[in-house]
Every structure is written in structure tokens, then in C-alpha cells.
Design a protein around this motif. Structure first.
Motif, PDB file in Angstrom:
ATOM      1  N   GLN A  79       0.842  -1.193   0.000  1.00 36.33           N
ATOM      2  CA  GLN A  79       0.000   0.000   0.000  1.00 36.33           C
ATOM      3  C   GLN A  79       0.883   1.249   0.000  1.00 36.33           C
ATOM      4  O   GLN A  79       1.835   1.345   0.778  1.00 36.33           O
ATOM      5  CB  GLN A  79      -0.909   0.017   1.229  1.00 36.33           C
ATOM      6  N   SER A  80       0.563   2.187  -0.885  1.00 33.61           N
ATOM      7  CA  SER A  80       1.280   3.456  -0.901  1.00 33.61           C
ATOM      8  C   SER A  80       0.820   4.309   0.276  1.00 33.61           C
ATOM      9  O   SER A  80      -0.280   4.140   0.806  1.00 33.61           O
ATOM     10  CB  SER A  80       1.012   4.198  -2.212  1.00 33.61           C
ATOM     11  N   LEU A  81       1.661   5.237   0.683  1.00 35.09           N
ATOM     12  CA  LEU A  81       1.299   6.159   1.756  1.00 35.09           C
ATOM     13  C   LEU A  81       0.492   7.341   1.235  1.00 35.09           C
ATOM     14  O   LEU A  81      -0.190   8.016   2.003  1.00 35.09           O
ATOM     15  CB  LEU A  81       2.559   6.663   2.447  1.00 35.09           C
ATOM     16  N   THR A  82       0.592   7.583  -0.079  1.00 34.89           N
ATOM     17  CA  THR A  82      -0.103   8.712  -0.693  1.00 34.89           C
ATOM     18  C   THR A  82      -1.103   8.210  -1.723  1.00 34.89           C
ATOM     19  O   THR A  82      -0.938   7.130  -2.301  1.00 34.89           O
ATOM     20  CB  THR A  82       0.900   9.649  -1.388  1.00 34.89           C
ATOM     21  N   GLU A  83      -2.130   9.020  -1.992  1.00 34.03           N
ATOM     22  CA  GLU A  83      -3.158   8.623  -2.941  1.00 34.03           C
ATOM     23  C   GLU A  83      -2.621   8.516  -4.363  1.00 34.03           C
ATOM     24  O   GLU A  83      -3.063   7.685  -5.146  1.00 34.03           O
ATOM     25  CB  GLU A  83      -4.325   9.611  -2.896  1.00 34.03           C
ATOM     26  N   PRO A 100      -3.627   2.589  -3.418  1.00 34.85           N
ATOM     27  CA  PRO A 100      -3.789   3.790  -2.601  1.00 34.85           C
ATOM     28  C   PRO A 100      -4.401   3.476  -1.244  1.00 34.85           C
ATOM     29  O   PRO A 100      -5.124   2.478  -1.102  1.00 34.85           O
ATOM     30  CB  PRO A 100      -4.728   4.662  -3.438  1.00 34.85           C
ATOM     31  N   PRO A 101      -4.140   4.287  -0.239  1.00 31.36           N
ATOM     32  CA  PRO A 101      -4.660   4.011   1.107  1.00 31.36           C
ATOM     33  C   PRO A 101      -6.176   4.052   1.200  1.00 31.36           C
ATOM     34  O   PRO A 101      -6.751   3.471   2.133  1.00 31.36           O
ATOM     35  CB  PRO A 101      -4.016   5.103   1.973  1.00 31.36           C
ATOM     36  N   SER A 102      -6.844   4.687   0.233  1.00 26.95           N
ATOM     37  CA  SER A 102      -8.306   4.770   0.275  1.00 26.95           C
ATOM     38  C   SER A 102      -8.995   3.563  -0.357  1.00 26.95           C
ATOM     39  O   SER A 102     -10.216   3.431  -0.283  1.00 26.95           O
ATOM     40  CB  SER A 102      -8.771   6.036  -0.457  1.00 26.95           C
TER      41      SER A 102
END
Length: 213
Positions: A79-83, A100-102
Motif C-alpha cells: 500500500q502506498s502512503l499517498t493517494e 492507494p490508502p483509500s
């Protein structure tokens, strides 16, 4: 000066020094129809059948036994830390791989999700030790014996096993709680990194966890 004897790779687990790490057990990779890299794989593909019929049930058993014994449980996911994924590793940008985290599908399914304050570490590399502070956390937690299960056996699990061994942990890989896209890749990986860890099965590890209660 006489040195202390070295421990065996299959040394008995010690209470307060044992941790369980689940690798990349997130919906995007283990539920049919969600993996953007392999839309051709249907529900009956070998990998999904293995995950559904063997890996998830075995990991649920490991989680139950570990939690009952008070063993530290940690989870890592891609998972990336940024969108927009600007924090990703160069390799993940080139692939390109971006969760993305969302994205709800980027989290573990409910039956394998962290409980309470269990630690969830997002990573943007194959090796969890390379792109997270896992080593720092394990040392702070007092963990010396690390039990690993997850996917893919020949990629992120492989990296976790080898890197954990290189950093001085006694590593156990639960072979029947891991999976790869083909049986050949799974078995080949276990054979390749077997020199870095003790490879055993869910029944054996769960019994050892039970003995620490």
C-alpha cells in the motif's frame, strides 16, 4: 572463554519472544476479480483455490492460537502512503503497482484483519524489512522468533524469510499457510529459501502457540 551453543532453527518458541507476521493477505490479491495484473484468473484458478481452501483457513487457525497465547501479531500489505503513489519505490512505479490508502480492496478480508492494536505495516517493496520499520518494531517488542505466512511464497514471503534471517531472527515459515500462482513456484520457493528458516506446517505451529498459553 566458552561461547553459548547456537540455537536450532526449530528451537521451541519462547513466550514474549515470538511473533506472527502475515504477508500481503489483502483482498486485491486473494479475492478473484480484483487483481488488476491478472484479470484472466477466475475463481477456479489454482491460486485462488489454494488461498480459499487451504491458506485462509490455516491462517485463521494460526491467528486464533497466537492471539490466545498473547503472541505479537503483525500484518504487512502492499500500500502506498499517498493517494497518487508518489512515495512508491522505483520498482513499483515501473511495474506499475499502486494500492492507494483509500482503496478498500487493499485491506485484509475481515477474517484476517488486524484485531485490537495489532500492527499493520504498509510497504512499497517486495521485502517488508526494506520499506518499513519492521526490524525496529520487532526489536522494541522483544521478538526474536518470527513466524511467517502469506503470499506470494516465491516473492514477498521469500524476501521476508531471507531478510529476517539476515537480521538475526530465528525464522519459521508455515508452508501450508503460504501460496504462489502455481504449485511449482510454491514448492520451488520453499526449497530455495529452506536454508534460511525452519519450514513446518500449521498444525505444528498452532500446537506450539497453544503450549505458550
Amino acid at each position: 572463554m566458552t561461547s553459548s551453543p547456537l540455537p536450532r532453527r526449530d528451537a521451541p518458541f519462547r513466550k514474549g519472544e515470538t511473533g506472527l507476521l502475515l504477508v500481503d493477505m489483502q483482498r486485491i490479491w486473494i479475492e478473484p476479480g480484483l487483481d488488476p495484473f491478472h484479470p484472466e484468473r477466475g475463481p477456479d484458478h489454482y491460486f485462488y483455490r489454494e488461498v480459499r481452501e487451504r491458506v485462509v483457513p490455516n491462517q485463521r487457525r494460526l491467528l486464533a492460537a497466537a492471539r490466545a497465547a498473547g503472541i505479537e501479531v503483525l500484518h504487512t500489505i502492499i500500500q502506498s502512503l499517498t493517494e497518487d503513489g508518489r512515495d512508491r519505490s522505483l520498482d513499483h512505479k515501473l511495474t506499475p503497482m499502486h494500492v492507494p490508502p483509500s482503496l478498500a480492496e487493499g485491506l485484509p478480508p475481515p477474517e484476517l484483519a488486524p484485531v485490537g492494536d495489532e500492527i499493520l505495516l504498509p510497504k512499497t517493496s517486495s521485502g517488508v524489512f526494506n520499506s518499513t520499520n519492521l526490524d525496529y518494531l520487532l526489536k522494541n517488542l522483544g521478538v526474536r522468533q518470527l513466524v511467517i505466512a502469506g503470499v506470494l511464497t516465491d516473492q514477498c514471503v521469500d524476501m521476508a524469510v531471507r531478510d529476517g534471517a539476515d537480521r538475526g531472527y530465528l525464522v519459521t515459515c508455515v508452508g501450508d499457510a503460504c501460496a504462489a500462482p502455481t504449485p511449482e513456484r510454491h514448492e520451488g520457493a520453499l526449497a530455495a529459501f529452506g536454508g534460511y528458516c525452519w519450514i513446518t506446517d500449521t498444525e505444528t505451529v498452532a500446537a506450539r502457540f497453544d503450549a505458550l498459553r
